[in-house]
Design a protein around this motif. Structure first.
Motif, PDB file in Angstrom:
ATOM      1  N   THR A  45     -37.110   3.070   5.006  1.00 52.56           N
ATOM      2  CA  THR A  45     -37.052   4.118   5.888  1.00 52.56           C
ATOM      3  C   THR A  45     -35.545   3.511   6.971  1.00 52.56           C
ATOM      4  N   LEU A  46     -35.744   1.782   7.465  1.00 57.58           N
ATOM      5  CA  LEU A  46     -34.847   1.182   8.551  1.00 57.58           C
ATOM      6  C   LEU A  46     -33.266   1.347   7.955  1.00 57.58           C
ATOM      7  N   ALA A  47     -33.606   1.441   6.597  1.00 64.39           N
ATOM      8  CA  ALA A  47     -32.708   1.281   5.963  1.00 64.39           C
ATOM      9  C   ALA A  47     -31.455   2.584   6.342  1.00 64.39           C
ATOM     10  N   ALA A  48     -32.314   3.834   5.520  1.00 61.64           N
ATOM     11  CA  ALA A  48     -31.946   4.743   5.671  1.00 61.64           C
ATOM     12  C   ALA A  48     -31.014   5.321   7.347  1.00 61.64           C
ATOM     13  N   ILE A  49     -32.280   5.190   8.488  1.00 61.38           N
ATOM     14  CA  ILE A  49     -32.000   5.358   9.991  1.00 61.38           C
ATOM     15  C   ILE A  49     -30.952   4.795   9.996  1.00 61.38           C
ATOM     16  N   SER A  50     -30.350   3.528   9.655  1.00 59.98           N
ATOM     17  CA  SER A  50     -30.026   2.456  10.076  1.00 59.98           C
ATOM     18  C   SER A  50     -27.961   2.933   9.357  1.00 59.98           C
ATOM     19  N   ALA A  51     -28.366   3.578   8.591  1.00 57.11           N
ATOM     20  CA  ALA A  51     -27.262   3.806   8.062  1.00 57.11           C
ATOM     21  C   ALA A  51     -26.618   4.768   7.670  1.00 57.11           C
ATOM     22  N   GLY A  52     -27.725   5.805   8.109  1.00 58.64           N
ATOM     23  CA  GLY A  52     -26.731   7.477   8.639  1.00 58.64           C
ATOM     24  C   GLY A  52     -26.527   7.349  10.512  1.00 58.64           C
ATOM     25  N   ALA A  53     -26.954   6.325  11.379  1.00 59.48           N
ATOM     26  CA  ALA A  53     -26.363   6.288  12.601  1.00 59.48           C
ATOM     27  C   ALA A  53     -25.566   5.377  12.456  1.00 59.48           C
TER      28      ALA A  53
END
Length: 471
Positions: A408-416
């Motif tokens: 989830t944190l990877a997805a948030i970081s990559a998306g942002a």
């Protein structure tokens, strides 16, 4: 005086959003509070397209108008006292540190001149983009962009088609390349300050970054090669386009040491724990952050003092790109306050459908939806506050997010970080690069024209990344 003026504009650029949003009950706000923000975005998108001369001379006034359209009702509804306290907190605790870092990177990178007879072949251009992608995670997307955009444009002077080069530069250097460390992009710096390990993103989204940057470099090389093969691509002879014979090298090399100082100051503020804090109008200013910010301002002063005037002249260094970003983002971050508050209200707010969409039926977070939700909002709301919103939506516990909820944190970081490239306003360096390119005579796409590029190139790549890593 020019430095003070730009610093003041930069301070205004990132004033009020997150802190004030934290004090507003977003669940009680009607959606129409977001009208000034939407109006400003539409102005940025449409006015330069239909009235370019008016926009060039009056974009600051248009931005101020939309800001007042929010500020006056806000002060009337919440009170001048509460607004003042919130502004002080936002300025000192959260926004000013990022503006000072932006200013330091802009100034130091602008004091380095890369000389040499560079001819903008597809191989050279792709090499500069690849170099910028590596540098962006260690000197920031702003620093890498300001260092390399000028020699890249200079190498391609005399070519008929150059806009695509700058567009891919924004994709790769101003955004995707900054995804591996907190030094690269403001959202990751926020996560670092919240407790995320410095090298966490390097370990967890390196494959995604390598895929995105690699695909973009291949696509760029193919497109640039196609343009290069077209008859009459070089409007000027090669010698004129490259500026004549000149050995490769660097002027203003002392600024490289100052870049190292910037990195050290940022790392210091994250690793140094101190109980010393100063209370300013109800806002606690910690000693590590204060030392970092004062140190960065000192770096700006030193850079301006030691950089030879000739270096700035050859770089055509000026404050206009910084001032333009400052003015536009002043309005953006003012009018974004109620939008962030409504998002923070979660499922009880007007944007509850977005928050519910990132959660599966069993209550666990959905990384794919976090990737697209964080990315879509980062395209228009600025990626730093958007990262914070979804970081907190996912629980806000850095230890849990780095371990059990790592996808989830990877997805948030990559998306942002990645999707800040979808529009000109998704990340501050985007507008800076655009302003510098236009100042050098490059005819850049309009707001929507740029989105046609990002929609046609980036969105399919993001879809593939979702299928590989986030489902």
């Amino acid at each position: 005086m020019k430095l003070l003026r730009v610093a003041a504009l930069a301070a205004l650029a990132l004033l009020p959003g997150w802190a004030l949003a934290a004090d507003i009950d977003g669940s009680a706000l009607p959606v129409w509070w977001g009208v000034p923000f939407a109006g400003l975005l539409l102005s940025i998108a449409l006015v330069p397209l239909f009235a370019p001369i008016f926009w060039h001379h009056h974009f600051g006034k248009v931005t101020a108008g939309w800001a007042l359209a929010f500020l006056l009702p806000f002060a009337a509804h919440f009170g001048l006292g509460a607004a003042g306290v919130g502004l002080v907190h936002a300025l000192l605790a959260e926004y000013l540190p990022f503006v000072i870092l932006l200013l330091a990177l802009f100034t130091v990178a602008g004091g380095i001149y890369i000389r040499g007879s560079l001819r903008g072949t597809p191989a050279l251009n792709a090499g500069i983009l690849a170099t910028g992608a590596v540098l962006a995670s260690f000197m920031g997307t702003t620093g890498a962009s300001m260092l390399l955009i000028r020699p890249l444009i200079r190498a391609n002077e005399g070519r008929r088609h150059t806009a695509h080069i700058v567009v891919f530069f924004i994709f790769i250097v101003s955004n995707a390349g900054g995804s591996l460390t907190p030094l690269g992009d403001p959202p990751l710096f926020l996560g670092f300050l919240k407790g995320v390990d410095f090298f966490w993103t390097l370990r967890h989204i390196f494959p995604e970054t390598l895929f995105l940057v690699g695909c973009l470099l291949v696509l760029f090389f193919a497109l640039d090669s196609w343009f290069m093969r077209r008859p009459g691509e070089w409007a000027l002879p090669a010698a004129d386009a490259s500026g004549g014979a000149e050995r490769f090298g660097f002027d203003g090399k002392a600024n490289f040491a100052l870049l190292g100082v910037i990195v050290a100051l940022v790392l210091l503020s994250g690793f140094w724990k101190s109980q010393v804090a100063f209370d300013i109008a109800g806002t606690a200013v910690g000693l590590p952050g204060l030392v970092r910010d004062l140190g960065l301002l000192a770096v700006v002063w030193v850079s301006l003092r030691i950089t030879p005037l000739e270096v700035h002249q050859r770089n055509q260094f000026g404050w206009a790109p910084m001032a333009e970003v400052a003015k536009l983002f002043a309005g953006i971050f003012l009018t974004i306050i109620p939008v962030i508050a409504m998002l923070k209200a979660g499922v009880d707010g007007p944007f509850g459908a977005i928050v519910r969409a990132v959660t599966r039926a069993d209550g666990t977070p959905d990384p794919a939806m976090y990737f697209w939700a964080a990315g879509a909002l980062s395209s228009f709301l600025d990626n730093a506050p958007t990262y914070l919103v979804f970081f907190n939506t996912a629980g806000g516990d850095p230890q849990l997010l780095m371990t059990t909820l790592a996808p989830t944190l990877a997805a948030i970081s990559a998306g942002a970080v990645f999707m800040g490239a979808n529009t000109y306003i998704g990340n501050a360096p985007n507008l800076m690069v655009k302003a510098i390119a236009e100042d050098r005579g490059v005819k850049m796409p309009s707001f929507f024209g740029y989105m046609l590029w990002s929609g046609g190139i980036l969105l399919p790549l993001f879809a593939v990344m979702t299928w590989i890593w986030f489902l």
